[in-house]
Design a protein around this motif. Structure first.
Motif, short mmCIF file in Angstrom:
data_model
loop_
_atom_site.label_atom_id
_atom_site.label_comp_id
_atom_site.label_asym_id
_atom_site.label_seq_id
_atom_site.Cartn_x
_atom_site.Cartn_y
_atom_site.Cartn_z
N GLY B 138 2.34 -13.72 -9.85
CA GLY B 138 3.23 -12.72 -9.31
C GLY B 138 3.97 -13.29 -8.13
N ALA B 139 5.25 -13.46 -8.31
CA ALA B 139 6.03 -14.04 -7.23
C ALA B 139 7.46 -13.58 -7.43
CB ALA B 139 5.98 -15.55 -7.31
N PHE B 289 3.14 -8.67 -1.68
CA PHE B 289 4.15 -7.76 -2.23
C PHE B 289 4.04 -6.37 -1.60
CE2 PHE B 289 5.03 -4.39 -5.33
CZ PHE B 289 6.32 -4.69 -5.72
N GLU B 293 6.63 -3.77 0.48
CA GLU B 293 6.97 -2.42 0.00
C GLU B 293 6.61 -1.37 1.06
OE1 GLU B 293 8.82 -2.18 -2.99
OE2 GLU B 293 8.68 -4.31 -2.50
#
Lengths: 475, 475
Positions: B138-139, B289, B293
């Protein structure tokens, strides 16, 4: 699940309750769930169903959707179309054909019902599969970003958005919802067939990838969300560069400023080329990576011909300061050049006016004020007017396009003669303009190439007694 | 292979032959191939080898590298460092520790030798594995873009680039080259151990993915190349937004213009926050992440406290028109506010001058030209000066910070009294400035809040006979 939907519908899909909303309902779990949620939240719904006519029971399934919609008091449109035949006719895969036929139908109906949007049932799992498919097939950001909760413009409409309220909902949540609410989805067998590749991803690849990261689905979903927002920034940057570089946009042809395009970073050059190709060939999906790289290579390092074919009946051409991308069937715009009919020879009276078409007029007048003319000729900055020594003309003036073997003695080269073709290259007259460029001749001698140079023999001299002034101008 | 290298070295890596180039040589096939190619093309090389001290035979291998370099007439530096110990000391994985130690060594030596760049042997396969690893973990774009032929700035240097000349060369080409040129690479066993995850990708996942697309390696390589160029565009857009939004950058704190930040598209907001976090915590890899957010959510929808903790000892704060991101150990800059010591009470003589620190000076003078003072007071635009009716003062003027229970009767409210705390909120004095804000009092009555308002009781009236002018100014 009902809890988080109001927020998604408002802040991600931008839907309003008091305007009609067209929902594409296949009858599968995703669309039944979507329909049920929207109905409970009091949206004004129009149900649309396309019967792909791929299996015998599809007509019966269409009827089920119709009954369901009617029981809920929603309007319902059903259409039956032979997708197999459509696929064969257009040389498309079944999946692609089904997709095209379906969305065309949905957006037609949305237009008819003045719907605020077309809603479809793509889930978070669909998103993950889409992203994976693009990773495996090779795609830039535009593919890797996957789908969006709201797309406008989209491939089917400039003004009706496509919304995907379930994009943040996993398939297992959908199935649980269907069960909890006694919804009875179709088995959706056609889907299983036409989405073969996708189903392999779902059943084999994603479980396999969980060995590498148990949260791989969530991770891919998140990546898509990030890339969607990054893509919006790139689109904006591309639009700015487009405005800065675009010089001509006509039917079948686009020209960028050559220098301007070359100065863009290579990433933006790619996006500009893609956008131009999309504009010229709107139907084209999946623009080939190599095609774009070839175009970039051509931009940096054009061949001597300064021309090359690309893909999909498109060609590239570098002409002076412009980088052209055009369809083979298009006439490149002549950019308002003065042109004459090839093979046609016409007489220029002195004094007199000769219209050349496209608003261009060639005019000639005579004067004996040689000194005044000489002054004007020396200080003249407009290459579209010239002063000739009338005494040096052997015969009357004619206007024609070039002929094989034409030679020219340009003023300023001591009377040396060279091929007209070479002269026109030297002065950088665009190749396309050359064949029909008007030339002023007297017998077989070219006396003036409008826009560029007078001929050496007819220059004004000490002995000159009478001067003809000619001028080419546009109304 | 030697054919295409000169182009890669020049147009992708921007290397020059007449300046020293430091090559990291592990002794494995990639780096031996790289070294050999560079030597044949006459680059001025310095060979650097880090002995990770992970296996008994590593010292012997280091010696092999040294002999090879010497036989080629290249300078050679060897360093032995216990990577295991380093990993334990810093709580890093072995792979991460090895990487940190190695690159620090390479760039130190590059500095010493005034090398134009550090060259390492990453191949096209390494690129594909890196991209896949980022896909699975996940990037955002910054990970998916993989590595570049040339990186500057990079994590280890602002001015020495890291170049990867083999980035477009597949491992099988490297192995074939080694064989054809009789190069004898180490078995590189430590590498096999510490790159466990990567090796799994190489040996299991990539072959598996070839079932889905036989050209998956090429496709992933190409994707990285596209995304690298896209990332450059985003970086540029981020820099422009950074310049437009940045208000304060001090040790441990960054402030953006709140409105300006809110008006950016969400993609750019993310990149600005990432850049700010990177600036405050340069060592931090893989910014979470969720943290970003949460920061976005805070930006749009701040809690009543207008403050929240983030990750890695960072906090967010919204204060008036500024969005702060700061380290817990940092004092937020007070932005040059006038401040007094809390609890300290000082006398302001009339006439007289009282220095408050940080260049601020409070001054008072007396005048009997009441009419003149009235004119000045009416037309005054500077809230840091005021005119008081001396007759209404019960005692001498004191300067102090606020105290619990303080009330204030602001001019313009008909003498109504309110809590000083409420008044300071109303006039939007930043929370952090309030505790030490200077107040001018006479006995227990606040007569002036510098920068904001005079008190009602001491306003100039018809009966006023003597006026005190006070002024707070900075040198």
């Amino acid at each position: 699940m009902l809890d988080r939907f109001p927020t998604t519908l408002q802040s991600e899909c931008y839907l309003e309750k008091d305007r009609p909303l067209l929902v594409g309902v296949s009858g599968g779990p995703d669309s039944l769930c979507l329909l049920d949620v929207l109905r409970r939240l009091d949206y004004r719904l129009v149900v649309a169903h396309l019967d792909h006519a791929l299996r015998p029971e599809s007509a019966e399934e269409a009827l089920t959707v119709k009954r369901l919609a009617e029981s809920q008091g929603a309007a319902c449109v059903i259409k039956r179309q032979d997708v197999n035949a459509f696929a064969e006719l257009h040389g498309l895969s079944l999946e692609e054909a089904a997709r095209n036929v379906r969305y065309q139908f949905l957006f037609e109906q949305a237009q008819l019902y003045q719907a605020q949007a077309v809603a479809v049932g793509h889930t978070a799992d669909d998103q993950v599969e889409t992203v994976l498919m693009h990773i495996l097939r090779g795609a830039g950001l535009s593919g890797l970003k996957g789908m969006a909760f709201r797309s406008l413009p989209n491939s089917w409409s400039q003004d009706i958005p496509l919304v995907r309220p379930l994009l943040g909902t996993w398939r297992e949540e959908v199935l649980a919802y269907c069960q909890a609410n006694a919804l009875k989805p179709n088995l959706d067998l056609s889907n299983q067939d036409i989405r073969f590749y996708r189903n392999r991803l779902r059943r084999d690849l994603i479980p396999y990838l969980k060995d590498y990261n148990p949260r791989v689905r969530e991770v891919l979903w998140r990546t898509a969300r990030l890339l969607n927002d990054d893509f919006a920034i790139l689109e904006h940057a591309t639009s700015l560069a487009w405005q800065a570089c675009l010089r001509v946009r006509s039917d079948g042809a686009i020209a960028f400023d050559l220098q301007g395009l070359r100065e863009q970073p290579v990433g933006l050059q790619r996006h500009l080329l893609r956008r131009a190709i999309n504009w010229l060939r709107p139907g084209l999906r999946d623009i080939d990576f190599d095609a774009i790289e070839h175009a970039l290579e051509f931009l940096v390092n054009p061949p001597r011909s300064r021309r090359r074919d690309l893909i999909a009946g498109l060609s590239l051409l570098i002409e002076e300061n412009q980088f052209w991308l055009f369809t083979w069937e298009a006439d490149l715009p002549n950019q308002g050049w003065p042109q004459v009919l090839e093979g046609d020879v016409r007489r220029l009276d002195v004094p007199g006016v000769l219209p050349l078409g496209a608003g261009w007029r060639l005019s000639a007048e005579i004067t004996t004020d040689v000194e005044g003319a000489r002054q004007l000729a020396y200080t003249n900055a407009d290459p579209f007017q010239a002063w000739l020594d009338n005494g040096e003309l052997n015969s009357s003036l004619l206007v024609r396009s070039r002929q094989p073997g034409d030679r020219f003695r340009p003023l300023g080269m001591g009377g040396k003669s060279l091929k007209l073709a070479d002269f026109l290259v030297n002065v950088k007259l665009p190749r396309r303009a050359r064949a029909a460029w008007p030339l002023v001749v007297s017998q077989d001698e070219i006396v003036w190439v409008p826009g560029f140079r007078l001929a050496h023999p007819v220059r004004l001299r000490g002995e000159t007694e009478e001067v003809i002034k000619i001028k080419l101008a546009r109304e």
